[in-house]
Scaffold this motif. Structure first.
Motif, PDB file in Angstrom:
ATOM      1  N   LEU A 237      14.645  15.260  -2.699  1.00  0.00           N
ATOM      2  CA  LEU A 237      14.916  14.131  -1.808  1.00  0.00           C
ATOM      3  C   LEU A 237      14.196  14.295  -0.472  1.00  0.00           C
ATOM      4  N   SER A 238      14.072  15.538  -0.013  1.00  0.00           N
ATOM      5  CA  SER A 238      13.367  15.777   1.253  1.00  0.00           C
ATOM      6  C   SER A 238      11.904  15.365   1.133  1.00  0.00           C
ATOM      7  N   GLU A 239      11.272  15.735   0.009  1.00  0.00           N
ATOM      8  CA  GLU A 239       9.884  15.331  -0.161  1.00  0.00           C
ATOM      9  C   GLU A 239       9.779  13.821  -0.329  1.00  0.00           C
ATOM     10  N   SER A 240      10.777  13.213  -0.973  1.00  0.00           N
ATOM     11  CA  SER A 240      10.765  11.758  -1.115  1.00  0.00           C
ATOM     12  C   SER A 240      10.835  11.065   0.247  1.00  0.00           C
ATOM     13  N   LEU A 241      11.592  11.652   1.183  1.00  0.00           N
ATOM     14  CA  LEU A 241      11.647  11.107   2.537  1.00  0.00           C
ATOM     15  C   LEU A 241      10.274  11.157   3.199  1.00  0.00           C
ATOM     16  N   ILE A 242       9.582  12.288   3.025  1.00  0.00           N
ATOM     17  CA  ILE A 242       8.239  12.417   3.601  1.00  0.00           C
ATOM     18  C   ILE A 242       7.310  11.377   2.985  1.00  0.00           C
ATOM     19  N   LYS A 243       7.347  11.243   1.653  1.00  0.00           N
ATOM     20  CA  LYS A 243       6.470  10.281   0.989  1.00  0.00           C
ATOM     21  C   LYS A 243       6.805   8.854   1.409  1.00  0.00           C
ATOM     22  N   ARG A 244       8.083   8.554   1.562  1.00  0.00           N
ATOM     23  CA  ARG A 244       8.463   7.199   1.971  1.00  0.00           C
ATOM     24  C   ARG A 244       7.933   6.902   3.378  1.00  0.00           C
ATOM     25  N   ASP A 245       8.029   7.883   4.263  1.00  0.00           N
ATOM     26  CA  ASP A 245       7.536   7.686   5.623  1.00  0.00           C
ATOM     27  C   ASP A 245       6.023   7.515   5.636  1.00  0.00           C
ATOM     28  N   LEU A 246       5.326   8.210   4.717  1.00  0.00           N
ATOM     29  CA  LEU A 246       3.873   8.119   4.641  1.00  0.00           C
ATOM     30  C   LEU A 246       3.406   6.990   3.727  1.00  0.00           C
ATOM     31  N   GLU A 247       4.354   6.271   3.116  1.00  0.00           N
ATOM     32  CA  GLU A 247       4.060   5.167   2.203  1.00  0.00           C
ATOM     33  C   GLU A 247       3.226   5.642   1.011  1.00  0.00           C
TER      34      GLU A 247
END
Length: 286
Positions: A237-247
């Motif tokens: 989930l932490s990496e998903s947050l990073i990816k979501r922020d970076l689109e």
């Protein structure tokens, strides 16, 4: 009589996997990765150190490419050199060396970036570099601490199998019966049913693996399975947050069927310190 107008047959719509993966390719790539890991662990376990260094380096490169989308430039050279130093130090000299090597890497990143350029961008890039050093080589260093033990190959193998079980159980159950989103704003495809599948399969692997490899208490295997799933899910989930922020959908495309290499090891990174500590305390060497 008017002639009937003939139309070309419409091809059936292409069905895409519900979970968004090319499953056959993903399975083949996953099995190949497990084969490489197994060979490196049991032919000569120092070979796994090389595999880990390559994985961390590739993950660092993917992270640098992703951060560049926001104008953040990771100082790759000191990070890659420091990553190798962190992993080797942890394997050769233990936890204290792991911490010292990380601190030296963080300091080197700051000095490198300040010399390269000053002002707000330098501070931002240096901060991102310290995060990258903590996220990838420092957390991976706990796997090296396991590897360095006399029965280290078995400990690392159990750790990897636990993480694979967490991912596989969650994926299979989530695809089949997943209905209730776990964190819809972060990772819409993760479900509570999938989390339960992860826990069940990881506990089975924990109990069997601990019993077969270490003649350990099954209760410890259950505890290990639950702890792995909790931390691995948080890592994912932490990496998903990073990816979501970076689109971004994936961090890269190095692994067909899986996305980027960082997409495969994100859950392992956060789980590594926890599995190391549990095994170190509850399953002593000997």
């Amino acid at each position: 009589m008017p002639h009937a107008v003939r139309t070309a047959p419409v091809p059936p719509p292409v069905r895409t996997p519900r979970a968004g993966r090319d499953l056959p390719v993903a399975v083949v790539v996953g099995l190949l990765l497990l084969a490489v890991v197994g060979a490196s662990l049991f032919i000569r376990k120092e070979g796994f150190l090389l595999v880990a260094a390559l994985a961390v380096g590739a993950g660092m490169w993917e992270l640098a490419q992703a951060f560049a989308r926001r104008g953040i430039q990771l100082p790759l050279l000191p990070l890659l050199v420091g990553a190798v130093g962190i992993l080797v130090s942890a394997y050769v000299a233990g936890p204290e060396a792991l911490l010292v090597a990380f601190m030296l890497t963080a300091g080197g990143v700051v000095v490198w970036r300040v010399i390269d350029g000053n002002g707000a961008p330098a501070l931002r890039d240096a901060t991102a570099g310290i995060f990258a050093a903590a996220y990838l080589p420092f957390l991976a260093g706990f796997v090296m601490l396991m590897l360095a033990m006399p029965d280290g190959a078995l400990r690392v193998l159990l750790f990897i199998l636990l993480c694979v079980a967490s991912d596989t159980g969650g994926y299979a159950v989530g695809v089949l019966i997943g209905r209730h989103p776990l964190a819809p704003s972060v990772s819409p495809k993760k479900t509570w049913e999938g989390l339960l599948g992860s826990i069940v399969l990881a506990c089975v692997v924990g109990v069997v693996g601990l019993r077969v490899m270490f003649d350990g208490d099954p209760l410890i295997g259950v505890f290990l399975g639950v702890a792995t799933v909790v931390t691995a899910t948080l890592g994912d989930l932490s990496e998903s947050l990073i990816k979501r922020d970076l689109e971004l959908k994936d961090m890269g495309s190095l692994l067909p069927g899986h996305g980027g290499l960082l997409d495969r090891i994100d859950s392992m990174l956060l789980a590594a310190p926890v599995v190391y500590l549990i095994l170190d305390v509850l399953v002593p060497v000997g």
